[in-house]
Design a protein around this motif. Structure first.
Motif, PDB file in Angstrom:
ATOM      1  N   ARG A 263       0.893  -0.726   0.007  1.00  0.00           N
ATOM      2  CA  ARG A 263       0.111   0.111   0.073  1.00  0.00           C
ATOM      3  C   ARG A 263       0.868   1.158  -0.048  1.00  0.00           C
ATOM      4  O   ARG A 263       2.105   1.234   0.485  1.00  0.00           O
ATOM      5  N   LEU A 264       0.408   2.519  -0.313  1.00  0.00           N
ATOM      6  CA  LEU A 264       0.984   3.622  -0.508  1.00  0.00           C
ATOM      7  C   LEU A 264       1.324   3.961   1.066  1.00  0.00           C
ATOM      8  O   LEU A 264       0.410   3.924   1.870  1.00  0.00           O
ATOM      9  N   ARG A 265       2.575   4.558   1.263  1.00  0.00           N
ATOM     10  CA  ARG A 265       2.913   4.657   2.711  1.00  0.00           C
ATOM     11  C   ARG A 265       2.829   6.148   2.853  1.00  0.00           C
ATOM     12  O   ARG A 265       3.743   6.743   2.002  1.00  0.00           O
ATOM     13  N   VAL A 266       2.366   6.679   3.606  1.00  0.00           N
ATOM     14  CA  VAL A 266       2.187   8.231   3.858  1.00  0.00           C
ATOM     15  C   VAL A 266       2.529   8.420   5.329  1.00  0.00           C
ATOM     16  O   VAL A 266       1.965   8.011   6.245  1.00  0.00           O
ATOM     17  N   VAL A 267       3.299   9.645   5.545  1.00  0.00           N
ATOM     18  CA  VAL A 267       3.657  10.362   6.859  1.00  0.00           C
ATOM     19  C   VAL A 267       2.889  11.580   6.724  1.00  0.00           C
ATOM     20  O   VAL A 267       2.975  12.320   5.852  1.00  0.00           O
ATOM     21  N   ALA A 268       2.168  11.967   7.800  1.00  0.00           N
ATOM     22  CA  ALA A 268       1.519  13.024   8.169  1.00  0.00           C
ATOM     23  C   ALA A 268       2.193  13.513   9.314  1.00  0.00           C
ATOM     24  O   ALA A 268       2.170  12.836  10.278  1.00  0.00           O
ATOM     25  N   THR A 269       2.078  14.993   9.597  1.00  0.00           N
ATOM     26  CA  THR A 269       2.743  15.528  10.921  1.00  0.00           C
ATOM     27  C   THR A 269       1.696  15.269  12.077  1.00  0.00           C
ATOM     28  O   THR A 269       2.078  14.704  12.823  1.00  0.00           O
ATOM     29  N   THR A 270       0.735  15.895  11.929  1.00  0.00           N
ATOM     30  CA  THR A 270      -0.624  16.247  12.713  1.00  0.00           C
ATOM     31  C   THR A 270      -1.715  15.166  12.690  1.00  0.00           C
ATOM     32  O   THR A 270      -1.810  14.269  11.504  1.00  0.00           O
ATOM     33  N   GLY A 271      -2.207  14.840  13.776  1.00  0.00           N
ATOM     34  CA  GLY A 271      -3.375  13.934  13.618  1.00  0.00           C
ATOM     35  C   GLY A 271      -4.431  14.161  12.975  1.00  0.00           C
ATOM     36  O   GLY A 271      -5.214  13.506  12.189  1.00  0.00           O
ATOM     37  N   MET A 272      -4.806  15.687  12.618  1.00  0.00           N
ATOM     38  CA  MET A 272      -5.749  16.296  11.694  1.00  0.00           C
ATOM     39  C   MET A 272      -5.551  15.709  10.201  1.00  0.00           C
ATOM     40  O   MET A 272      -6.183  15.315   9.487  1.00  0.00           O
ATOM     41  N   ILE A 273      -4.182  15.948   9.912  1.00  0.00           N
ATOM     42  CA  ILE A 273      -3.740  15.668   8.415  1.00  0.00           C
ATOM     43  C   ILE A 273      -3.992  14.060   8.294  1.00  0.00           C
ATOM     44  O   ILE A 273      -4.436  13.722   7.389  1.00  0.00           O
TER      45      ILE A 273
END
Length: 327
Positions: free
Chosen positions: A36-46
């Motif tokens: 699957r596409l691996r995604v990093v987000a900084t905040t929980g909202m994002i």
């Protein structure tokens, strides 16, 4: 990214980390190699927005968990490994993650790295009172502004993973409809408070977009960024406001220590006015994952319910609203 380039990048980012003085261990999850596409987000909202749009086609790691202050957050070595393993990186931008900007600027040379706050038209951004040349980064506090972020996430996922484009577009459409319903709910609840009582006092200045969108005057002794502390004069001014406006309730925040708000309550009491702490609001982070405030929709619903009930001095249920996850 080829392995050699990844490790060159890793070395560069570690230099940045040393420069920033980052040493706090990260509790973020690691990726599973499942295609699957691996995604990093900084905040929980994002991260929540990415999950709503991506569904089962993505796996998402949020670097900042519940109660974490993004203004002060420093990346750990574990965060760097996660960032280097990602196919896409999303961060708020607009100076929210001030101590990580150098990392993201370096990573954008190798991996799609998107500042979602830049999707909001400049004319809709509010200026920081302390730094007029910089925008207020707390755009998630206005649900209609958050729609721009969701659309930017959708478009980025489509570009990076066109094989799943129809999935991303369909899920985004459903989520945007839910955000419209959430926005209507917040407006309806705000109308329950008489206009002269719509005064929101919190610890730091994270609710200006909320106030503009939903008709509240917003005051805070601490500025937009928690890197600067509230001074004695700021606290006294806030006490003057609470006493003169006969405000019933003020609010603590999950990511900010309650000391300043407690001092305001005590100061008002000493001047003969009783004001209570109306509850805890979620400003810069979501609630725990296993609670209703663990999603963006749940967080915003919690905030408006807590504010309205606190200012009215009751526990009304408000208009019906049910949060549903996109299938």
């Amino acid at each position: 990214m080829p392995r050699r380039q990844r490790w060159v990048m890793f070395s560069l980012v570690l230099v940045v980390l040393v420069f920033l003085g980052a040493c706090t261990p990260s509790r973020a999850a690691v990726f599973v190699d499942d295609g699957r596409l691996r995604v990093v987000a900084t905040t929980g909202m994002i991260a929540d927005a990415v999950r709503q749009v991506g569904g089962d086609a993505v796996q998402v790691v949020a670097l900042m968990g519940p109660g974490v202050d993004p203004h002060l957050y420093k990346a750990s070595e574990g965060d760097v490994h996660r960032i280097l393993s990602a196919d896409v990186i999303f961060y708020n931008g607009l100076h929210l993650e001030a101590r990580m900007v150098d990392i993201f600027e370096q990573m954008n040379k190798y991996t799609p790295t998107v500042a979602v706050g830049e999707a909001v038209p400049r004319e809709l951004l509010l200026a920081s009172p302390q730094y007029p040349d910089q925008p207020d980064p707390h755009i998630w506090m206005d649900v209609q502004l958050w729609r721009y972020v969701v659309e930017r996430i959708r478009d980025t996922l489509v570009d990076v993973d066109p094989a799943q484009a129809e999935t991303y577009r369909t899920r985004a459409d459903a989520y945007l409809q839910r955000l419209d319903a959430l926005d209507a709910y917040i407006r309806a609840r705000a109308e329950e408070v008489p206009p002269e009582q719509r005064v929101l006092v919190t610890a730091h200045d994270a609710f200006q977009y909320f106030g503009r969108a939903y008709g509240f005057e917003v005051f805070a002794p601490q500025g937009i960024s928690t890197t600067s502390e509230a001074g004695i004069a700021d606290i006294r001014r806030t006490i003057d406001l609470v006493v003169s406006r006969r405000i019933r309730a003020i609010f603590v925040e999950s990511s900010v220590p309650p000391d300043v708000i407690e001092a305001i309550v005590s100061g008002a009491q000493a001047r003969g006015h009783t004001v209570v702490i109306g509850g805890e609001l979620f400003s810069d982070s979501l609630g725990d994952p296993d609670t209703p405030a663990g999603t963006y929709e749940g967080m915003m619903k919690h905030n408006i319910d807590t504010i309205v009930d606190g200012l009215l001095g009751n526990r009304t249920t408000g208009a019906p609203y049910v949060e549903h996850s996109t299938p």
